[in-house]
Enzyme design. Structure first.
Site, PDB file in Angstrom:
ATOM      1  N   ASN A 103       0.853  -1.192   0.000  1.00 15.21           N
ATOM      2  CA  ASN A 103       0.000   0.000   0.000  1.00 15.21           C
ATOM      3  C   ASN A 103       0.886   1.239   0.000  1.00 15.21           C
ATOM      4  OD1 ASN A 103       0.573   0.801   2.822  1.00 15.21           O
ATOM      5  ND2 ASN A 103      -0.362  -1.192   3.226  1.00 15.21           N
TER       6      ASN A 103
ATOM      7  N   LYS B 279       9.013 -16.946 -10.537  1.00 12.83           N
ATOM      8  CA  LYS B 279       8.253 -15.834 -11.104  1.00 12.83           C
ATOM      9  C   LYS B 279       7.120 -16.374 -11.978  1.00 12.83           C
ATOM     10  CE  LYS B 279       8.596 -11.796 -13.980  1.00 12.83           C
ATOM     11  NZ  LYS B 279       9.167 -11.337 -15.227  1.00 12.83           N
TER      12      LYS B 279
ATOM     13  N   ILE C 145      -2.084  -7.283  14.079  1.00 15.68           N
ATOM     14  CA  ILE C 145      -1.052  -7.111  15.115  1.00 15.68           C
ATOM     15  C   ILE C 145      -1.612  -6.336  16.304  1.00 15.68           C
ATOM     16  CG2 ILE C 145       1.228  -6.099  15.569  1.00 15.68           C
ATOM     17  CD1 ILE C 145       1.678  -6.612  12.442  1.00 15.68           C
TER      18      ILE C 145
ATOM     19  N   PHE D 164      -3.950   3.266  14.943  1.00 14.54           N
ATOM     20  CA  PHE D 164      -4.347   4.288  13.982  1.00 14.54           C
ATOM     21  C   PHE D 164      -5.560   3.775  13.220  1.00 14.54           C
ATOM     22  CE2 PHE D 164      -1.537   7.951  13.369  1.00 14.54           C
ATOM     23  CZ  PHE D 164      -0.593   7.681  14.350  1.00 14.54           C
TER      24      PHE D 164
ATOM     25  N   LYS E 113     -13.505   0.787  16.062  1.00 14.32           N
ATOM     26  CA  LYS E 113     -12.218   0.079  15.957  1.00 14.32           C
ATOM     27  C   LYS E 113     -11.527  -0.009  17.312  1.00 14.32           C
ATOM     28  CE  LYS E 113     -10.688   0.307  11.897  1.00 14.32           C
ATOM     29  NZ  LYS E 113     -10.215   0.880  10.639  1.00 14.32           N
TER      30      LYS E 113
END
Ligand code: C5P
Length: 402
Positions: free
Chosen positions: A209, A287, A307, A325, A339
């Site tokens: 990300n 690959k 986590i 966060f 959350k």
């Protein structure tokens, strides 16, 4: 009062160097001990004799002086201090610091030091505003180097603008405030996660990300600057290692969880990493090749460990203060409240990462602190300022419960 704190003052070559004897005098008057390194160019603006008289000590000015090396080597000089102050910090010395150059005593001591550093930049306004200097400043900030000034005003060169060195009295205030905050988290262990994770598809491809790691790294730097024994578990980022922090580099969410569990127990844990929620169920050992004319095979995904939630449910190993966060693109505070409860953490710092906010990869962040009592909306701040404000809140909370 500075309580005999040892300050290594590095005086570089700018007209503002003429103010440094006053700074040395103020440090002494406040109860500190200043030892001075004077660069060759600095010696054009202030004499070693003046600085030696006010500091009551030798002024160190030559990397290759054998007497000084045997007496007090450059490594020893930088290690012996409690704090290094660079005033004036010229554009040239800031560039050397950013690049890690070491071609004289001042830059060598700065590269060798493991002590906190404050710089007081001073230069012509155009040099200050130059993208190179601003880029160097950002690099130094990201390493946890603090900056006092510069100020706006008339310059010795006849121009007007940003670039005047902060007054000696203001530099003293910055030094005092540094020492006031630097021991608030001494004896505390902190764990911070930062950056994205990379989840391998095959040996060359991965799922990831846009997290830059800027916020997490700044938090680790701010906690370490307050004296916490800090471990930073970081996914792949381009951020420099923050000063005084033990950095453990990982790739995947599962690696990150292992590293976090190994870092326990912790008094404080801040999960700022943007951990990938899913990983490819089967990592190809070679690959993957595209077959012309055939549709790509669908990719099965497995869920990654959470986590933050794992730390929240770690029983007697749960960090005393656990902070997560929440990167959201809508209903930011409502989602953060949910959350906080579902992940078992104490605080959530919620931020809007919709693309128009520029938060991912940017230098600023708008944060809402959600705890059991409600929501506190913070103004838009630099990620470094968010980190310092958070570290201050953490210290206040731990002080109140001690
Ligand atoms: O569920 P969401 O990803 O929005 O939660 C964000 C918070 O949870 C962040 O603090 C992040 O570091 C943490 N997290 C985690 N492990 C995951 C997913 C998120 O620690 N697998």
């Amino acid at each position: 009062m500075l309580d005999n704190k040892r300050i290594l003052l590095i005086v570089a070559g700018g007209i503002a160097a003429y103010k440094t004897p006053e700074l040395v005098r103020l440090i002494g008057k406040a109860g500190g001990q200043a030892r001075v390194i004077l660069t060759r160019a600095g010696g054009q603006f202030v004499t070693p004799m003046t600085l030696a008289s006010v500091s009551g000590d030798t002024v160190y000015d030559d990397l290759f002086s054998f007497t000084e090396e045997s007496d007090m080597g450059h490594i020893q000089l930088s290690r012996d201090a409690d704090l290094v102050v660079v005033a004036p910090a010229t554009a040239d010395l800031m560039a050397k610091m950013a690049a890690g150059l070491a071609d004289d005593l001042a830059s060598t001591a700065l590269l060798a030091t493991d002590k906190p550093v404050i710089i007081a930049p001073a230069m012509n306004v155009r040099m200050w505003e130059h993208p190179a200097t601003q880029h160097n400043l950002k690099t130094l900030n990201a390493r946890g180097i603090r900056c006092v000034g510069p100020e706006e005003g008339d310059m010795a060169c006849g121009e007007y603008g940003m670039g005047r060195m902060a007054e000696p009295g203001d530099i003293l205030v910055a030094i005092q405030s540094f020492f006031r905050t630097s021991d608030r988290l001494i004896g505390r262990r902190a764990l911070v996660t930062s950056g994205p994770t990379h989840e391998a598809i095959d040996p060359v491809r991965y799922i990831a990300n846009r997290s830059s790691g800027k916020q997490g790294h700044a938090i680790a730097a701010a906690l370490a600057a307050m004296g916490a024994e800090t471990t930073l578990v970081s996914g792949p980022t381009n951020q420099p290692d923050p000063a005084g922090v033990q950095v453990i580099r990982v790739q995947s969410a599962r690696n990150m969880l292992d590293a976090c569990e190994n870092a326990l127990p912790a008094d404080i844990a801040v999960c700022a990493a943007a951990v990938a929620d899913w990983r490819p169920a089967d990592e190809a050992s070679r690959k993957m090749k595209k077959e012309p004319g055939t549709a790509p095979a669908p990719m099965a995904l497995d869920e990654n460990p959470d986590i933050l939630r794992t730390l929240g449910a770690a029983g007697n190993k749960r960090p005393g203060l656990l902070i997560g966060f929440a990167a959201e693109t809508g209903a930011v505070v409502e989602n953060a409240q949910k959350k906080r409860l579902s992940k078992g953490c104490d605080w959530i710092l919620a931020n809007d990462v919709s693309s128009q906010t520029g938060t991912f990869g940017g230098d600023d962040n708008t944060v809402h602190l959600v705890d059991k009592d409600g929501v506190e909306n913070w103004p838009r701040l630099s990620k470094v300022a968010v980190a310092e404000k958070l570290a201050d809140r953490i210290a206040m909370t731990l002080e109140a419960s001690a």
